[in-house]
Design an enzyme around this catalytic site. Structure first.
Site, PDB file in Angstrom:
ATOM      1  N   GLU A 259      73.057   0.469 -56.085  1.00  0.00           N
ATOM      2  CA  GLU A 259      73.292   1.761 -55.425  1.00  0.00           C
ATOM      3  C   GLU A 259      74.706   1.773 -54.899  1.00  0.00           C
ATOM      4  O   GLU A 259      75.222   0.751 -54.432  1.00  0.00           O
ATOM      5  CB  GLU A 259      72.311   1.953 -54.271  1.00  0.00           C
ATOM      6  CG  GLU A 259      72.672   3.182 -53.440  1.00  0.00           C
ATOM      7  CD  GLU A 259      71.581   3.662 -52.503  1.00  0.00           C
ATOM      8  OE1 GLU A 259      70.843   2.802 -51.983  1.00  0.00           O
ATOM      9  OE2 GLU A 259      71.498   4.876 -52.284  1.00  0.00           O
ATOM     10  N   CYS A 459      68.963   6.245 -51.878  1.00  0.00           N
ATOM     11  CA  CYS A 459      69.185   7.575 -51.304  1.00  0.00           C
ATOM     12  C   CYS A 459      70.257   8.352 -52.056  1.00  0.00           C
ATOM     13  O   CYS A 459      70.254   9.580 -52.044  1.00  0.00           O
ATOM     14  CB  CYS A 459      69.531   7.439 -49.829  1.00  0.00           C
ATOM     15  SG  CYS A 459      68.146   6.834 -48.870  1.00  0.00           S
ATOM     16  N   ASN A 588      62.656   8.969 -54.953  1.00  0.00           N
ATOM     17  CA  ASN A 588      63.019   7.736 -54.263  1.00  0.00           C
ATOM     18  C   ASN A 588      62.410   7.728 -52.873  1.00  0.00           C
ATOM     19  O   ASN A 588      62.885   8.452 -52.002  1.00  0.00           O
ATOM     20  CB  ASN A 588      64.537   7.617 -54.139  1.00  0.00           C
ATOM     21  CG  ASN A 588      64.945   6.442 -53.280  1.00  0.00           C
ATOM     22  OD1 ASN A 588      64.621   5.296 -53.582  1.00  0.00           O
ATOM     23  ND2 ASN A 588      65.616   6.709 -52.166  1.00  0.00           N
ATOM     24  N   GLU A 589      61.369   7.000 -52.700  1.00  0.00           N
ATOM     25  CA  GLU A 589      60.665   6.838 -51.418  1.00  0.00           C
ATOM     26  C   GLU A 589      60.584   8.148 -50.641  1.00  0.00           C
ATOM     27  O   GLU A 589      60.741   8.189 -49.423  1.00  0.00           O
ATOM     28  CB  GLU A 589      61.294   5.717 -50.563  1.00  0.00           C
ATOM     29  CG  GLU A 589      62.743   5.922 -50.151  1.00  0.00           C
ATOM     30  CD  GLU A 589      63.269   4.857 -49.186  1.00  0.00           C
ATOM     31  OE1 GLU A 589      63.000   3.668 -49.382  1.00  0.00           O
ATOM     32  OE2 GLU A 589      63.957   5.262 -48.230  1.00  0.00           O
TER      33      GLU A 589
END
Ligand code: AHR
Length: 855
Positions: A259, A459, A588-589
């Site tokens: 990331e 994120c 994503n989560e």
């Protein structure tokens, strides 16, 4: 405020009435949030038999916490109003931060398990404070009265999902029936319900169980080890192979999660040496719009006027460029790189820039690499000879090493020059790729032998608000035509390292690409000011068709023939052959909200229908338990999503105490990708707790298909998240001990698990859970790997009869060992010796040992 009754339904657990409080088995339950911490710690309870003396329930555990908005300033639970509805469900509504025209509503059957939080908008009001709920039996609906500014409003609902537009009501129709009670923290207002005693007992037990788990995890600290294990002088572990209960496991267990956090891409893996090469830095890149962070960031001018313009850009995606006006020669535009530009003596560097002159008069530009002491380490001339944007390139060779040089673009003539996309790359990128990766970092990652790479986040994938969702199409094609954007980690994202480069890198190191695409919703922690921030946002449904198409186009771009529309783009970038994409992560989560579910389902069904060959990976929230985890799993199971992405960052003690986490997973349900995990630190103790957990992941390799430590990279002095796996500066790479563990597991992986049992001398639980054993076989290459983790402060003798597994074989041993607090520890590798069928060895204290048994 007084406590007044508003409904009573016989047979229910609760009623708000003064008249019926003499039931011997009933107590009063007071619910509240702590105003002192803006309700950050969530909904608490206290109980009383007489409404005079109040006892806290549990250990101040927040039974439900607000999940709205950013960490830190938001996630507030103000003035919660809890009550039980006539159907027996507990409902809680609260004000988010007092200034939003949104509020929160959530439901629970037992005050322990809570459903999805909803954050409805109430467009007609300005804000939402001090909600009070009433049930209208006749209309079978609830009215929520609240304050907005100094005006009272009301909205109604039947199901706490759909709410009517807010209408103003007279002040006399609003009655706040909260009660203020005295608690150890001081007087606090909240709602009182009458409940059977067992309700309080259950809440207490739940809280105690939580506390017990937390204490258990805390106990597993090396600080206590010498005392905890003081009574044990020697330890022997007899390990018995159970070859009859072997099972196939995933051959892609170990991968990496890349990331762009901690300057992992720009200023990190992406080998570009200049910062803000595109003049596109903007105050919006930073939290609270930092005006110093603008198009001129990282650039200075000396003896030349330097302005920024956007009237005639190189490309609409890249609107800003530099304008240099020089009255005479000699002035220069200077770039300081990322903490300086590192140069190697004899190293070759490729400079490129787009330029035009203002008046058609050929203008000279002297390109220099200059050390801190002013010495010029390389230089070259460029003649800017057109009034149109044109790309110029030149090569520079450094005359000496310099850790922190600068680039100077010196005007050789008076005049006006326009410059954009000024770029400097080392020639020696990973595998010599143009627009490539920093070789030492790329090699360090490759050395883990990751079977897959997840990108671009985290994120970063779903972004800070709707406008910041990562769009893969903006990241491919010529770099000057790519669309940079703010990075959710609060810096600039040039997207020079884009989807083509990620896919290319995966191919170069033999890892499966695993792109993660937002599920049409931004990060649940988006700032409130971002479009669609604070979680209520999701792409409007009329934009979802195109959004889904973009995902289908990605599959064509990656896998389609070079003649297909999107495959052609890949071919033009230099890769006519398909990339063989097999996996796509969606989400994503995320907060598993109604908005998420609608969009995820739409994307999932389209990909499954159009590309059944692609394994879609769903998402189940940011923790190993809780509402998103449960809701995510329910949704994934309902849709039969093949795999879900789990995330958890926990203490080493958690990993030590939860080694059976996957043992109980239903093998018929979706498989698991443990996409983000790490224990909270970079000591050997942390690393070994992760190693211990990995031995358990191998045992559960029939369920857990893939796992990746997170985050991967961190540029020293520029971290937004710690711990990370690999730290680096301009000139050095500092892999952590956690990295050594990943590398040992990545390089010693199998596709078949061979069960075994462990019999300890003087067996006890505390000791047993500090030993990890995993035996796997790579059936393709016929290699057996035995891994043992000893997280104890004492050496342990292990005996393992390998039987035929050792016949006619060689064996090497790698050992990672040290003191538990060590941040670096060597891995010693013993040269191959003939394997004996009885492995009789000593595991050093705090160690991971891997035997590789091969022909
Ligand atoms: O790994 C760092 C962050 O942790 C990721 O971006 C996010 O998915 C998680 O919260």
């Amino acid at each position: 405020m007084t406590h007044s009754s508003f409904y009573y339904t016989p047979g229910l657990l609760v009623w708000h009435s003064k008249d019926l409080m003499n039931e011997p088995d009933s107590v009063y339950l007071f619910s509240y949030a702590t105003p002192k911490d803006n309700g950050h710690s969530g909904l608490h309870f206290a109980w009383s038999a007489d409404k005079k003396t109040w006892n806290l329930v549990g250990n101040e555990y927040g039974y439900v916490k607000c999940d709205y908005g950013e960490w830190g300033s938001q996630k507030q639970m103000n003035s919660p109003y809890l009550f039980q509805d006539p159907g027996g469900q507990w409902r809680c509504v609260w004000s988010l931060n007092g200034s939003l025209n949104q509020f929160a509503a959530v439901t629970s059957t037992n005050l322990i398990d809570w459903g999805r939080q909803r954050y409805p908008y109430l467009k007609q009001s300005q804000s939402f404070r001090q909600p009070v709920v009433r049930y209208n039996k006749a209309g079978k609906e609830y009215s929520i009265a609240f304050l907005s500014g100094d005006q009272y409003f009301r909205t109604t609902t039947k199901d706490f999902k759909v709410f009517t537009p807010a209408i103003p009501i007279p002040a006399r129709k609003y009655k706040d029936d909260r009660t203020t009670v005295s608690l150890p923290a001081g007087p606090i207002a909240g709602t009182i319900s009458k409940v059977p005693r067992q309700v309080v007992d259950r809440l207490t037990q739940f809280s105690l169980a939580k506390q017990h788990k937390a204490d258990q995890a805390r106990e597993e600290s090396p600080k206590n080890d010498s005392i905890r294990f003081a009574g044990i002088s020697s330890l022997t572990a007899a390990i018995t192979l159970k070859p009859e209960s072997r099972k196939p496991i995933s051959d892609r267990l170990i991968g990496v999660f890349f990331e762009d956090i901690n300057y992992a891409a720009d200023g990190g893996l992406y080998a570009e040496l200049l910062q803000n090469r595109d003049f596109e830095y903007t105050p919006a890149d930073r939290k609270y719009h930092d005006s110093a962070w603008n198009s001129k960031n990282s650039w200075t001018a000396n003896g030349v006027s330097f302005t920024i313009d956007s009237a005639t850009p190189l490309h609409p995606n890249n609107p800003h460029y530099a304008v240099l006006d020089a009255a005479s020669s000699g002035g220069a535009l200077i770039n300081s790189g990322y903490d300086g530009i590192p140069l190697k003596q004899g190293g070759e560097y490729e400079l490129s820039l787009f330029a035009r002159n203002a008046d058609g008069k050929s203008t000279g530009l002297l390109v220099k690499l200059v050390a801190q002491d002013g010495s010029v380490l390389a230089q070259a001339d460029i003649q800017i000879h057109t009034q149109q944007w044109q790309k110029y390139t030149t090569k520079l060779t450094a005359a000496a090493d310099a850790p922190d040089a600068r680039l100077e673009l010196q005007m050789a003539d008076a005049g006006r020059l326009l410059l954009d996309m000024v770029s400097l790359f080392p020639k020696n990128t990973f595998k010599g790729r143009s627009n490539g990766m920093r070789a030492d970092l790329a090699e360090t990652i490759a050395a883990i032998h990751p079977r897959f790479i997840r990108f671009p986040g985290g994120c970063v994938s779903h972004g800070d608000g709707l406008d910041n969702i990562y769009r893969w199409k903006n990241t491919v094609g010529p770099i000057e035509a790519r669309k940079p954007q703010p990075n959710i980690w609060r810096y600039h994202q040039s997207v020079g390292l884009g989807f083509f480069e990620y896919f290319q890198y995966c191919e170069d190191i033999g890892a499966e690409p695993l792109p993660v695409i937002a599920a049409g919703v931004p990060c649940q922690n988006s700032s409130l000011t971002a479009k669609g921030g604070g979680q209520q946002g999701g792409l409007p449904m009329n934009e979802m068709g195109q959004y889904v198409q973009d995902i289908l186009d990605l599959v064509e771009w990656a896998n389609g023939p070079a003649t297909s529309k999107w495959g052609k783009l890949r071919a033009e970038a230099g890769h006519p052959a398909p990339f063989h994409l097999k996996y796509i992560g969606i989400g994503n989560e995320d907060l598993i909200s109604d908005i998420f579910e609608e969009r995820f389902t739409m994307i999932y069904k389209a990909v499954r229908q159009q590309h059944p060959e692609i394994t879609v990976i769903g998402t189940v929230g940011p923790f190993y338990e809780g509402t998103d985890y449960e809701q995510g799993w329910t949704l994934a199971s309902k849709l039969k999503v093949p795999m879900v992405d789990e995330h958890y960052y926990e203490s080493p003690g958690w990993f030590i105490n939860n080694q059976d986490y996957y043992d109980h997973y239903d093998r018929t349900k979706p498989k698991v990708y443990l996409g983000e995990y790490a224990s909270w630190g970079n000591t050997l103790f942390n690393a070994l707790s992760e190693a211990l957990y990995l031995t358990n992941l191998e045992r559960n390799g029939d369920v857990v298909q893939m796992a990746s430590y997170a985050p991967l990279l961190a540029r020293e002095k520029h971290t937004q998240w710690n711990p990370d796996l690999i730290y680096f500066s301009n000139t050095e790479i500092r892999p952590t001990v956690n990295y050594e563990v990943q590398k040992l597991f990545g390089n010693n992986a199998g596709n078949e698990y061979l069960s075994s049992t462990v019999q300890l001398s003087g067996d006890n639980q505390a000791v047993r859970k500090r030993l990890g054993v995993s035996i796997v076989r790579d059936t393709i290459n016929d290699i057996v790997f035995v891994k043992m983790v000893n997280l104890l402060p004492l050496a342990t003798t292990v005996k393992l009869d390998l039987g035929d597994l050792a016949k006619h074989r060689q064996m090497e041993k790698s050992v990672l060992q040290g003191s538990p607090g060590d941040k670096a520890a060597p891995v010693t590798v013993t040269a191959a010796v003939p394997a004996s069928n009885l492995l009789n060895e000593t595991l050093p204290p705090y160690s991971l040992t891997v035997w590789r048994i091969h022909r």
